[in-house]
Structure formats: C-alpha cells, structure tokens
Design a protein around this motif. Sequence first.
Motif: not given
Length: 101
Positions: A40-48
């Motif tokens: 989830e953190k990785l996905e959020a970082a990519e979206k950011l």
Amino acid sequence: MAKTSMIMREHKRTKLVKKYAARRDELRKIVSSVKATYEEKLEAAEKLQKLPRDSSPVRQQSRCALTGRTRSVYKKFGLGRMKLREATMRGDVPGLRKASW
C-alpha cells in the motif's frame, strides 16, 4: 518588475497546489502510516510521484505583491525589500520605521 510570464506561472502553481492538496495529503498519510502494508505504501508513493510537479507546495516562491520580485520578500508584509523601504518612508506601514541611532 518581474516578467509577466513568470508571475502567471506562479499563479498556475498556486491553483495546482490548491487543486491537489487533499489528494496529496491522503497519499502522504498512507506513506507515513504504521498500519499500512508495504504494498500500500509503495502504491501510494507511486501515485504521489505521478501527480504534477507544480502541485507540490515546495515549488512555490514568495513574490512581492507590487513588483513580482522573488528575492528578499518579507512574508509579514508581502513586499520586496525596496518596496517595503519606500512604503516605510511614506509611513504606509504602521509600527515600522527606518532605524537611526
């Protein structure tokens, strides 16, 4: 006086920061959350990272309200040093005067 294109670019950045502020805050909370999983953190970082660069508030510069100058701008007054000095000499800024000792 600053170039009009630079002043307009700064207005554009301000609009983008306001537009993406909520989305950016949500993604930052996920990234810094203790309860979120690694994926989830990785996905959020990519979206950011995929958000527009100019939507980051760090890219904004403070500008003089009168001239548009970016350097030596006093946040409290919103003016550059030269315009602040002129306003002080005219007596337009209450509680501020030229130092003399």
